[in-house]
Design an enzyme around this catalytic site. Sequence first.
Site, PDB file in Angstrom:
ATOM      1  N   LYS A 165       0.854  -1.212   0.000  1.00  0.00           N
ATOM      2  CA  LYS A 165       0.000   0.000   0.000  1.00  0.00           C
ATOM      3  C   LYS A 165       0.879   1.248   0.000  1.00  0.00           C
ATOM      4  CE  LYS A 165      -1.810   1.731   4.006  1.00  0.00           C
ATOM      5  NZ  LYS A 165      -1.551   3.176   4.215  1.00  0.00           N
ATOM      6  N   ASN A 166       1.882   1.275   0.875  1.00  0.00           N
ATOM      7  CA  ASN A 166       2.648   2.503   1.063  1.00  0.00           C
ATOM      8  C   ASN A 166       3.710   2.740  -0.007  1.00  0.00           C
ATOM      9  OD1 ASN A 166       1.016   3.010   3.183  1.00  0.00           O
ATOM     10  ND2 ASN A 166       2.507   2.466   4.757  1.00  0.00           N
ATOM     11  N   ARG A 192      -4.586  10.638   3.769  1.00  0.00           N
ATOM     12  CA  ARG A 192      -3.435  11.520   3.989  1.00  0.00           C
ATOM     13  C   ARG A 192      -2.469  11.532   2.831  1.00  0.00           C
ATOM     14  NH1 ARG A 192      -1.084  14.095   7.380  1.00  0.00           N
ATOM     15  NH2 ARG A 192       0.971  13.499   6.694  1.00  0.00           N
ATOM     16  N   CYS A 248      -5.511  11.971  11.916  1.00  0.00           N
ATOM     17  CA  CYS A 248      -6.302  10.754  12.136  1.00  0.00           C
ATOM     18  C   CYS A 248      -6.092  10.353  13.603  1.00  0.00           C
ATOM     19  CB  CYS A 248      -5.843   9.655  11.201  1.00  0.00           C
ATOM     20  SG  CYS A 248      -4.147   9.192  11.463  1.00  0.00           S
ATOM     21  N   ARG A 279      -0.504  14.641  12.796  1.00  0.00           N
ATOM     22  CA  ARG A 279       0.097  14.473  11.472  1.00  0.00           C
ATOM     23  C   ARG A 279       0.244  15.789  10.692  1.00  0.00           C
ATOM     24  NH1 ARG A 279      -1.780   8.755   9.189  1.00  0.00           N
ATOM     25  NH2 ARG A 279       0.265   8.867   8.221  1.00  0.00           N
ATOM     26  N   PRO A 280       1.041  16.695  11.194  1.00  0.00           N
ATOM     27  CA  PRO A 280       1.286  17.981  10.521  1.00  0.00           C
ATOM     28  C   PRO A 280       2.033  17.795   9.195  1.00  0.00           C
ATOM     29  CG  PRO A 280       2.804  17.677  12.336  1.00  0.00           C
ATOM     30  CD  PRO A 280       1.842  16.522  12.401  1.00  0.00           C
ATOM     31  N   ILE A 281       2.093  18.850   8.384  1.00  0.00           N
ATOM     32  CA  ILE A 281       2.815  18.766   7.099  1.00  0.00           C
ATOM     33  C   ILE A 281       3.881  19.869   6.994  1.00  0.00           C
ATOM     34  CG2 ILE A 281       0.943  17.626   5.823  1.00  0.00           C
ATOM     35  CD1 ILE A 281       0.184  20.385   4.689  1.00  0.00           C
ATOM     36  N   ASP A 282       4.326  20.366   8.139  1.00  0.00           N
ATOM     37  CA  ASP A 282       5.303  21.469   8.134  1.00  0.00           C
ATOM     38  C   ASP A 282       6.596  21.099   7.399  1.00  0.00           C
ATOM     39  OD1 ASP A 282       5.361  19.680  10.423  1.00  0.00           O
ATOM     40  OD2 ASP A 282       7.103  20.825  11.088  1.00  0.00           O
ATOM     41  N   LEU A 283       7.041  19.863   7.552  1.00  0.00           N
ATOM     42  CA  LEU A 283       8.298  19.453   6.888  1.00  0.00           C
ATOM     43  C   LEU A 283       8.121  19.438   5.365  1.00  0.00           C
ATOM     44  CD1 LEU A 283       9.336  16.541   9.304  1.00  0.00           C
ATOM     45  CD2 LEU A 283      10.285  18.862   9.237  1.00  0.00           C
ATOM     46  N   ASP A 301       4.236   0.874  12.214  1.00  0.00           N
ATOM     47  CA  ASP A 301       3.025   0.199  11.723  1.00  0.00           C
ATOM     48  C   ASP A 301       2.909  -1.226  12.240  1.00  0.00           C
ATOM     49  OD1 ASP A 301       3.057   1.738   8.401  1.00  0.00           O
ATOM     50  OD2 ASP A 301       2.539   2.488  10.395  1.00  0.00           O
ATOM     51  N   ILE A 316       7.030   7.294  17.238  1.00  0.00           N
ATOM     52  CA  ILE A 316       6.746   8.011  15.991  1.00  0.00           C
ATOM     53  C   ILE A 316       5.443   8.806  16.045  1.00  0.00           C
ATOM     54  CG2 ILE A 316       6.424   7.773  13.482  1.00  0.00           C
ATOM     55  CD1 ILE A 316       9.214   6.967  14.330  1.00  0.00           C
TER      56      ILE A 316
HETATM   57  C1  EPZ Z   1       3.903   7.043   6.260  1.00  0.00           C
HETATM   58  O1  EPZ Z   1       3.099   8.075   6.813  1.00  0.00           O
HETATM   59  C2  EPZ Z   1       3.001   5.822   6.170  1.00  0.00           C
HETATM   60  N1  EPZ Z   1       1.862   6.113   5.289  1.00  0.00           N
HETATM   61  C3  EPZ Z   1       2.498   5.439   7.562  1.00  0.00           C
HETATM   62  O2  EPZ Z   1       1.733   4.244   7.418  1.00  0.00           O
HETATM   63  C4  EPZ Z   1       3.702   5.156   8.457  1.00  0.00           C
HETATM   64  O3  EPZ Z   1       3.262   4.875   9.759  1.00  0.00           O
HETATM   65  C5  EPZ Z   1       4.621   6.394   8.477  1.00  0.00           C
HETATM   66  O4  EPZ Z   1       5.008   6.739   7.130  1.00  0.00           O
HETATM   67  C6  EPZ Z   1       5.878   6.152   9.296  1.00  0.00           C
HETATM   68  O5  EPZ Z   1       6.584   5.079   8.770  1.00  0.00           O
HETATM   69  C7  EPZ Z   1       2.039   6.061   3.955  1.00  0.00           C
HETATM   70  O6  EPZ Z   1       3.126   5.812   3.457  1.00  0.00           O
HETATM   71  C8  EPZ Z   1       0.826   6.325   3.108  1.00  0.00           C
HETATM   72  P1  EPZ Z   1       5.829  10.504   8.456  1.00  0.00           P
HETATM   73  P2  EPZ Z   1       3.652   9.611   6.850  1.00  0.00           P
HETATM   74  O7  EPZ Z   1       5.723  11.745   7.671  1.00  0.00           O
HETATM   75  O8  EPZ Z   1       4.439   9.884   5.630  1.00  0.00           O
HETATM   76  C9  EPZ Z   1       5.716  13.729  11.926  1.00  0.00           C
HETATM   77  C10 EPZ Z   1      -0.139   2.843   7.613  1.00  0.00           C
HETATM   78  O9  EPZ Z   1      -0.691   2.292   8.577  1.00  0.00           O
HETATM   79  N2  EPZ Z   1       5.684  14.737  10.840  1.00  0.00           N
HETATM   80  O10 EPZ Z   1       7.075   9.689   8.367  1.00  0.00           O
HETATM   81  O11 EPZ Z   1       2.497  10.500   7.147  1.00  0.00           O
HETATM   82  C11 EPZ Z   1       4.401  12.979  12.004  1.00  0.00           C
HETATM   83  O12 EPZ Z   1       3.449  13.706  12.766  1.00  0.00           O
HETATM   84  C12 EPZ Z   1       0.332   4.282   7.739  1.00  0.00           C
HETATM   85  O13 EPZ Z   1       0.080   2.293   6.516  1.00  0.00           O
HETATM   86  C13 EPZ Z   1       5.799  16.075  11.170  1.00  0.00           C
HETATM   87  O14 EPZ Z   1       5.908  16.441  12.333  1.00  0.00           O
HETATM   88  O15 EPZ Z   1       4.607   9.541   8.114  1.00  0.00           O
HETATM   89  C14 EPZ Z   1       4.794  11.700  12.678  1.00  0.00           C
HETATM   90  O16 EPZ Z   1       4.854  11.905  14.065  1.00  0.00           O
HETATM   91  C15 EPZ Z   1       0.048   4.881   9.100  1.00  0.00           C
HETATM   92  N3  EPZ Z   1       5.769  17.001  10.167  1.00  0.00           N
HETATM   93  C16 EPZ Z   1       6.206  11.448  12.143  1.00  0.00           C
HETATM   94  O17 EPZ Z   1       6.665  12.711  11.626  1.00  0.00           O
HETATM   95  C17 EPZ Z   1       5.633  16.636   8.850  1.00  0.00           C
HETATM   96  O18 EPZ Z   1       5.641  17.526   7.975  1.00  0.00           O
HETATM   97  C18 EPZ Z   1       6.274  10.412  11.030  1.00  0.00           C
HETATM   98  O19 EPZ Z   1       5.490  10.852   9.979  1.00  0.00           O
HETATM   99  C19 EPZ Z   1       5.518  15.265   8.540  1.00  0.00           C
HETATM  100  C20 EPZ Z   1       5.553  14.326   9.540  1.00  0.00           C
END
Ligand code: EPZ
Length: 434
Positions: free
Chosen positions: A29-30, A99, A123, A128-132, A312, A334
């Site tokens: 999926k991912n 997302r 969720c 789940r912010p998008i600042d990065l 996950d 995480i």
């Molecule tokens: C991906 O989510 C996966 N989803 C998630 O799988 C997985 O848990 C996650 O990576 C971590 O491995 C998909 O690939 C579709 P992150 P993503 O950005 O990209 C923080 C599943 O069950 N963060 O690595 O959203 C965030 O809040 C799903 O299949 C910021 O602070 O994960 C989190 O605490 C669930 N600012 C951490 O980083 C940002 O701009 C990890 O998030 C982005 C993220």
Amino acid sequence: MAQEEGRLDYLEIEGGRPLSGQVCIQGSKNAALPILSAAILHGGRSVLHHCPRIRDVEEMVKILKELGCRTGWEGETLWVDASSLDSFVISKKHAEKMRCSITLLGSLLGRLGQACISYPGGCVIGERPIDLHLEGLRQLGVSFRSGEEQLEARCKKLIGTRVTLGFPSVGATENLILAAVLARGNTWILGAAQEPEILELCGFLTAMGAKISGAGSPTIRITGVEKLHDAEYTIASDRIVAGTYLMAAAACGGEAVLLKAPVKHIQGMFPVLRQMGVELFREPGVLVVRGPERCRSVPQIHTAPYPGFPTDMQSPLMAALCRAQGVSRLTETIFEARFKIVEELRAMGAQIQVEEHTAVITGTTELAGCCVKARELRGGAALCIAAASAQGVTRICGCEYIFRGYENIIRDLKKLGIVIKYHQPGIEGLGVPS
Ligand code: EPZ
């Protein structure tokens, strides 16, 4: 058992049996989701083999069609024709459902130089912010205007540069790669995510003619190209689905054969499984897993970015540890709210105490079936594991969350020897999620 008000379909699992059978692991999926986003970078045709037919992919397909693309399925192969792409707007009804739609920012900017997207919902597992994402894209020359509900992004030309991520965010790494492949000059992403899904995305982009090196390491270099071309790609198997079934073997005992298991991507979990008393045997294209009658506890483990223990897999592991001999301490590093299934597991008799971001699980053989509720994808799958290892019958509501990421968990668990039924209103017995 009283049925949760308003919920009509549910899974029913009769637990207490060891696994016995074999299952073929679906596509990831991912990996599929960012690859579908990448497909719009080229005004042509992409053919994706071993693409999982799951609800999140269906959602992404709806978005691509809303943008003007044409798509079609031939078995497990999904093709996308992005030549007719004629919009850069992603509606709220789609963006908030999933997302991963946020990664369309990078590909729309790469293809059209602009994007308009509703803020992706948070969720239950975290805000789940998008600042990065935004900070990195700004460094590539993107300017943003935040409306009430929508984010508008535009850039005259994406210009390559060095971007350092403060945290190895998977999504932010993907967005930056998607924006950089058609940018002018070189882009370095420092502190990049190293998850296998990054390798998958870069594998597909390379097949389209992108110039990328360092995928899977903390430093990724992208040399912008003028244009991309048609590509065909086979998506790797889903490491979290495979890991889920390995945890089911740890929880229930017995033997299972996993076909098409992505061993390279899951071998990081093997030490934990072996610590629990699980045996693993590799044959060409096959992974055999044998679980003990009752698994051992894991004194201390924490989730971490790849190659650490995947977040996950935290809920599936927790479900297996509920029946382990001894006390386990499981720390989630995480996401800030990923212990949602604790109360459901307690309802089944699990002994779990939560201290901040650590769950302390005292294993017990007194797990008993009851009515539980899934609130998100991996927690829902974990409840299936707990139900299969408990005595008696468990009814799991909220199973639509599970169908977001598992192609057909009823089919798979049935093949592994678990007694499971899917009840839909008006369709009794083994219904199959549409
Ligand atoms: C991906 O989510 C996966 N989803 C998630 O799988 C997985 O848990 C996650 O990576 C971590 O491995 C998909 O690939 C579709 P992150 P993503 O950005 O990209 C923080 C599943 O069950 N963060 O690595 O959203 C965030 O809040 C799903 O299949 C910021 O602070 O994960 C989190 O605490 C669930 N600012 C951490 O980083 C940002 O701009 C990890 O998030 C982005 C993220």
